[in-house]
Every structure is written in C-alpha cells, then in structure tokens.
Design a protein around this motif. Structure first.
Motif, PDB file in Angstrom:
ATOM      1  N   ASN A   1       0.780  -1.183   0.168  1.00 48.08           N
ATOM      2  CA  ASN A   1      -0.075   0.045  -0.065  1.00 48.08           C
ATOM      3  C   ASN A   1       0.848   1.268   0.078  1.00 48.08           C
ATOM      4  O   ASN A   1       1.955   1.287   0.341  1.00 48.08           O
ATOM      5  CB  ASN A   1      -1.092  -0.087   1.163  1.00 48.08           C
ATOM      6  N   THR A   2       0.261   2.131  -0.451  1.00 45.29           N
ATOM      7  CA  THR A   2       1.053   3.519  -0.330  1.00 45.29           C
ATOM      8  C   THR A   2       1.214   4.093   1.067  1.00 45.29           C
ATOM      9  O   THR A   2       0.271   3.849   1.926  1.00 45.29           O
ATOM     10  CB  THR A   2      -0.038   4.791  -1.251  1.00 45.29           C
ATOM     11  N   THR A   3       2.199   4.571   1.218  1.00 43.51           N
ATOM     12  CA  THR A   3       2.680   5.304   2.548  1.00 43.51           C
ATOM     13  C   THR A   3       1.575   6.370   3.136  1.00 43.51           C
ATOM     14  O   THR A   3       1.581   7.243   2.061  1.00 43.51           O
ATOM     15  CB  THR A   3       4.065   5.607   2.660  1.00 43.51           C
ATOM     16  N   LEU A   4       1.328   6.377   4.193  1.00 42.29           N
ATOM     17  CA  LEU A   4       0.304   7.557   4.792  1.00 42.29           C
ATOM     18  C   LEU A   4       1.041   8.241   5.953  1.00 42.29           C
ATOM     19  O   LEU A   4       1.715   7.275   6.842  1.00 42.29           O
ATOM     20  CB  LEU A   4      -0.950   7.176   5.100  1.00 42.29           C
ATOM     21  N   ALA A   5       1.011   9.433   6.070  1.00 41.54           N
ATOM     22  CA  ALA A   5       1.524  10.364   7.387  1.00 41.54           C
ATOM     23  C   ALA A   5       0.520  11.111   7.646  1.00 41.54           C
ATOM     24  O   ALA A   5      -0.268  11.886   6.589  1.00 41.54           O
ATOM     25  CB  ALA A   5       2.660  10.815   7.002  1.00 41.54           C
ATOM     26  N   PHE A   6       0.078  11.197   8.992  1.00 41.58           N
ATOM     27  CA  PHE A   6      -1.131  12.132   9.577  1.00 41.58           C
ATOM     28  C   PHE A   6      -0.206  13.285  10.095  1.00 41.58           C
ATOM     29  O   PHE A   6       0.599  12.918  11.138  1.00 41.58           O
ATOM     30  CB  PHE A   6      -2.017  11.546  10.544  1.00 41.58           C
ATOM     31  N   VAL A   7      -0.464  14.505   9.971  1.00 45.14           N
ATOM     32  CA  VAL A   7       0.085  15.624  10.330  1.00 45.14           C
ATOM     33  C   VAL A   7      -0.628  16.650  11.059  1.00 45.14           C
ATOM     34  O   VAL A   7      -1.701  17.077  10.440  1.00 45.14           O
ATOM     35  CB  VAL A   7       0.814  16.455   9.174  1.00 45.14           C
ATOM     36  N   GLN A   8      -0.428  16.615  12.460  1.00 42.66           N
ATOM     37  CA  GLN A   8      -1.129  17.617  13.276  1.00 42.66           C
ATOM     38  C   GLN A   8      -0.287  18.726  13.444  1.00 42.66           C
ATOM     39  O   GLN A   8       1.163  18.801  13.610  1.00 42.66           O
ATOM     40  CB  GLN A   8      -1.460  16.619  14.615  1.00 42.66           C
ATOM     41  N   LEU A   9      -1.013  19.952  13.761  1.00 39.73           N
ATOM     42  CA  LEU A   9      -0.160  21.195  13.914  1.00 39.73           C
ATOM     43  C   LEU A   9      -0.448  21.629  15.288  1.00 39.73           C
ATOM     44  O   LEU A   9      -1.821  21.674  15.777  1.00 39.73           O
ATOM     45  CB  LEU A   9      -0.603  22.021  12.948  1.00 39.73           C
ATOM     46  N   ASN A  10       0.448  22.343  15.829  1.00 38.67           N
ATOM     47  CA  ASN A  10       0.331  22.894  17.358  1.00 38.67           C
ATOM     48  C   ASN A  10      -0.238  24.335  16.912  1.00 38.67           C
ATOM     49  O   ASN A  10      -0.277  24.587  15.895  1.00 38.67           O
ATOM     50  CB  ASN A  10       1.479  22.841  18.282  1.00 38.67           C
TER      51      ASN A  10
ATOM     52  N   GLY B   1      15.602  35.422   7.599  1.00 39.49           N
ATOM     53  CA  GLY B   1      14.441  35.020   6.866  1.00 39.49           C
ATOM     54  C   GLY B   1      13.533  35.975   6.435  1.00 39.49           C
ATOM     55  O   GLY B   1      13.687  37.190   6.358  1.00 39.49           O
ATOM     56  N   CYS B   2      12.240  35.693   5.879  1.00 38.18           N
ATOM     57  CA  CYS B   2      11.421  36.617   5.610  1.00 38.18           C
ATOM     58  C   CYS B   2      10.174  36.554   6.505  1.00 38.18           C
ATOM     59  O   CYS B   2       9.569  35.506   7.131  1.00 38.18           O
ATOM     60  CB  CYS B   2      10.791  36.411   4.227  1.00 38.18           C
ATOM     61  N   ALA B   3       9.446  37.723   6.953  1.00 39.82           N
ATOM     62  CA  ALA B   3       8.493  37.979   7.635  1.00 39.82           C
ATOM     63  C   ALA B   3       7.246  37.656   6.825  1.00 39.82           C
ATOM     64  O   ALA B   3       6.705  38.180   5.874  1.00 39.82           O
ATOM     65  CB  ALA B   3       8.281  39.462   8.193  1.00 39.82           C
ATOM     66  N   VAL B   4       6.253  36.345   7.240  1.00 38.75           N
ATOM     67  CA  VAL B   4       5.191  36.111   6.526  1.00 38.75           C
ATOM     68  C   VAL B   4       4.134  35.697   7.432  1.00 38.75           C
ATOM     69  O   VAL B   4       4.579  35.617   8.884  1.00 38.75           O
ATOM     70  CB  VAL B   4       5.342  34.815   5.534  1.00 38.75           C
ATOM     71  N   ASN B   5       2.951  35.471   7.085  1.00 34.43           N
ATOM     72  CA  ASN B   5       1.743  34.847   8.112  1.00 34.43           C
ATOM     73  C   ASN B   5       1.952  33.513   7.996  1.00 34.43           C
ATOM     74  O   ASN B   5       1.375  32.787   7.229  1.00 34.43           O
ATOM     75  CB  ASN B   5       0.550  35.612   7.679  1.00 34.43           C
ATOM     76  N   THR B   6       2.574  32.685   8.935  1.00 37.02           N
ATOM     77  CA  THR B   6       2.601  31.358   8.667  1.00 37.02           C
ATOM     78  C   THR B   6       1.421  30.542   9.477  1.00 37.02           C
ATOM     79  O   THR B   6       0.954  30.700  10.259  1.00 37.02           O
ATOM     80  CB  THR B   6       3.896  30.770   9.827  1.00 37.02           C
ATOM     81  N   VAL B   7       1.023  29.699   8.693  1.00 38.73           N
ATOM     82  CA  VAL B   7      -0.106  28.846   8.684  1.00 38.73           C
ATOM     83  C   VAL B   7       0.209  27.378   8.948  1.00 38.73           C
ATOM     84  O   VAL B   7      -0.232  26.842   9.684  1.00 38.73           O
ATOM     85  CB  VAL B   7      -1.148  28.838   7.506  1.00 38.73           C
ATOM     86  N   ASP B   8       1.325  26.846   8.257  1.00 41.13           N
ATOM     87  CA  ASP B   8       1.527  25.439   8.240  1.00 41.13           C
ATOM     88  C   ASP B   8       2.986  25.453   7.813  1.00 41.13           C
ATOM     89  O   ASP B   8       3.289  25.794   6.624  1.00 41.13           O
ATOM     90  CB  ASP B   8       0.565  24.653   7.297  1.00 41.13           C
ATOM     91  N   THR B   9       3.953  24.771   8.315  1.00 38.74           N
ATOM     92  CA  THR B   9       5.474  24.748   8.249  1.00 38.74           C
ATOM     93  C   THR B   9       5.836  23.574   7.462  1.00 38.74           C
ATOM     94  O   THR B   9       6.661  23.206   7.120  1.00 38.74           O
ATOM     95  CB  THR B   9       6.244  24.819   9.464  1.00 38.74           C
ATOM     96  N   THR B  10       4.718  22.588   7.278  1.00 43.77           N
ATOM     97  CA  THR B  10       5.070  21.370   6.366  1.00 43.77           C
ATOM     98  C   THR B  10       5.685  21.649   5.020  1.00 43.77           C
ATOM     99  O   THR B  10       5.008  22.549   4.145  1.00 43.77           O
ATOM    100  CB  THR B  10       3.524  20.585   6.214  1.00 43.77           C
ATOM    101  N   GLY B  11       6.760  21.142   4.752  1.00 42.94           N
ATOM    102  CA  GLY B  11       7.409  21.202   3.588  1.00 42.94           C
ATOM    103  C   GLY B  11       8.166  22.462   3.224  1.00 42.94           C
ATOM    104  O   GLY B  11       8.940  22.648   2.287  1.00 42.94           O
ATOM    105  N   ALA B  12       8.404  23.432   4.249  1.00 42.64           N
ATOM    106  CA  ALA B  12       9.189  24.519   4.315  1.00 42.64           C
ATOM    107  C   ALA B  12      10.662  24.379   4.048  1.00 42.64           C
ATOM    108  O   ALA B  12      11.351  24.890   3.194  1.00 42.64           O
ATOM    109  CB  ALA B  12       8.976  25.172   5.490  1.00 42.64           C
TER     110      ALA B  12
END
Length: 322
Positions: free
Chosen positions: A85-94, A243-254
């Motif tokens: 099966n394809t690999t799965l990952a569940f990503v929760q954010l604080n 770095g750059c000042a942005v409105n961070t929503v989700d750091t996944t993949g940054a």
C-alpha cells in the motif's frame, strides 16, 4: 538532461483541516514526502526534474503519480506496486503551526523499493542527485538508495542530502546515527535543521556544528533556522542570511521548498562552480531559497503550498521596495 533527480519516499500527508459538526478533527489529503517535495518546489519554479520511488496500486498511489505528472516532474522512475500500500502520514499542527507526525509505513510501498526497480537511466541524466534519510530507515529501500547514490557519485553527479531525522521511523537512535552519517560521508550538499545539526554533531554553535558536518568533504552545508532564515558554510566561508516575515499557517514542506529552491538556483552549475561562488552570489541564492521556504508556510500542505517563480519575484520586489 534533468536538473535534479530525487529518490525516496512519496506519500500522502493527511493534514488537519478544521473540525466537523461534532467537533472531530478533519484531515485533508496532500501529496508529500521530503524528496518529492524538493523536486516539486524546483519543478514549480521552472526546473526540470524526475523522481524515483514506489507507491501502491491504489487510489493514493494514483493520486500521487498524477500530482507529480501535473507539475511537470518526470515519473518514469515511479514504481507502482500491486503488493504494498501507499505510505500514509498524519500531520497535526500545534498553535505555532509546527508539525506532529504519525506514520503508517511499516511494509508500505516506499520502504519496499528494491535495487532492480531503480531506473538508472534517470540517474545518468541529471546534474544533481538528491536523497534523504527517511528512505534509509528500513530494508530493502536502504540498500537500494545507497546503491543508487553510489552509482550517481561514481558517474560525477552532485550529491544532495537531507538528513531529515524522524525518530518514530527508526528502531533506535544508534541505528539512526549510523545510517544518517553514511549519507553525510558521500554528500556534496547537506541541508539540516538546527535541531538535526545538534543531534548529529552534539554542537549547538552553528559555526562549529556546520564545520563538523562538512569534515567529510561536503562542498556546501545549509542549516535552516525557521523564521530566522538559514546559516551556510562553504569551506572556510560561512554566514547567516535572514528569513522573511510572513503569516505562517503550516510549516509542512518549508525546509524541502528551501532546498528545492537552492537546487533551482544551482541548475547548470557543477561542483567547481559551487566551490568558487562569491559570498554575494551564494547569499543571494540562499535569500531566494529563504523566500520560497517562507511563502510555503503561508498555506496548508506541502506540494499544494509551493510558490511559483512569479510569486517569489513579486514578494522579493515588494519586500525590497517597502
């Protein structure tokens, strides 16, 4: 000729996306996997890339292959398995947007990639060959990846490496350290987070830690520092780029987006070019990559949040004009 070919995990990131009418958490399906994210960032910027990996013959594997195809990544190296099966990952954010992972990966497709399934014609056709440490956690993928990296090195490719340490995926810390350091010894470009640098070197000082990471011959070491930007070392030359000042929503993949942008800016350059690049040239490349990484955090998911070249240019122009 491909600018970059990557090998490793291609998986589904289920990222939290609000709650239903009962207050239960909802998850959205996104394409992910660090090496795939890296070439995706490059491809969306305009680079020519290919991916080598393994997914299941299921709705998730089909979705992942289609995702790569749709953003221009060559998928001739993607193996479709009828047995895993394809690999799965569940990503929760604080509350700060930082990630907490749960992996469903034991005996899944990406782990079961074998040497005889590798498309080495793709490897022969690239300038930079990229891999990460997640695919080193288990056999047979570990052997397949190291074998392919050695093949790429022997054929004069620039070796890029991301020791993205995920403790939940390893049997123990000692094994992780041993296998991850094998990758460091063969790499020309190394990208780590500050936490990973500390784990691998025992040093909290960026100057000392980056020097230890480069001692086996890496031409360029990059240490990402979140919203503070990145630290770099190229031989005796080192420094920080803000770095750059942005409105961070989700750091996944940054961090993957950052490295993909580095690769994009190094297209058509050989190892000697990298070693002889001026401080200004190098820092301009890293500033561009910091911008790509920062913009990736302004949306949810990894690949879906990657910015286009025009979005990056517009942001840099507005930042410098303000």
């Amino acid at each position: 000729m491909f600018d970059v070919v990557a090998i490793g995990e291609l998986l589904i990131d289920f990222t939290c996306n609000g709650v239903n009418e009962y207050g239960e958490q909802l998850f959205s399906r996104n394409a992910g996997g660090a090496p795939a994210n890296v070439v995706a960032a490059n491809s969306i910027l305009g680079g020519k890339t290919a991916f080598i990996g393994k997914v299941g013959k299921d709705i998730f594997g089909e979705f992942l292959k289609n995702t790569l195809d749709n953003i221009g990544i060559c998928t001739k190296g993607v193996v479709i398995s009828e047995d895993e099966n394809t690999t799965l990952a569940f990503v929760q954010l604080n509350e700060e947007g930082e990630r907490l992972f749960s992996f469903y990966r034991k005996f899944s497709a990406d782990v079961m990639l074998k040497i005889n399934e590798i498309n080495k014609d793709l490897v022969n056709s690239c300038n930079i060959f990229h891999f990460g440490s997640v695919s080193l956690t288990r056999e047979p993928a570990r052997l397949a990846v190291f074998n392919t990296v050695s093949f790429a090195k022997e054929n004069g490719k620039i070796i890029s490496y991301d020791p993205n340490y995920r403790d939940l995926l390893w049997s123990n810390e000692s094994e992780a350290m041993e296998q991850i350091k094998k990758g460091i010894r063969i790499a020309d470009i190394i990208k780590v987070s500050k936490e990973e640098m500390i784990f691998l070197t025992g040093e909290i000082d960026l100057v000392k830690g980056s020097k230890l990471l480069s001692k086996d011959g890496a031409a360029l070491v990059l240490v990402t520092l979140g919203d503070e930007g990145a630290f770099y070392r190229r031989g005796d030359l080192y420094g920080s780029v803000p770095g750059c000042a942005v409105n961070t929503v989700d750091t996944t993949g940054a961090g993957d987006a950052f490295l993909g942008a580095i690769h994009y800016k190094l297209r058509n350059k050989n190892l000697e070019c990298i070693k002889n690049m001026s401080k200004e040239q190098l820092e301009n490349i890293i500033y561009f990559a910091n911008t790509v990484g920062a913009l990736t955090t302004t949306k949810k998911g990894a690949i879906p949040s990657l910015p286009s070249l025009n979005e990056v240019k517009d942001f840099i122009y507005k930042t410098k004009s303000s």
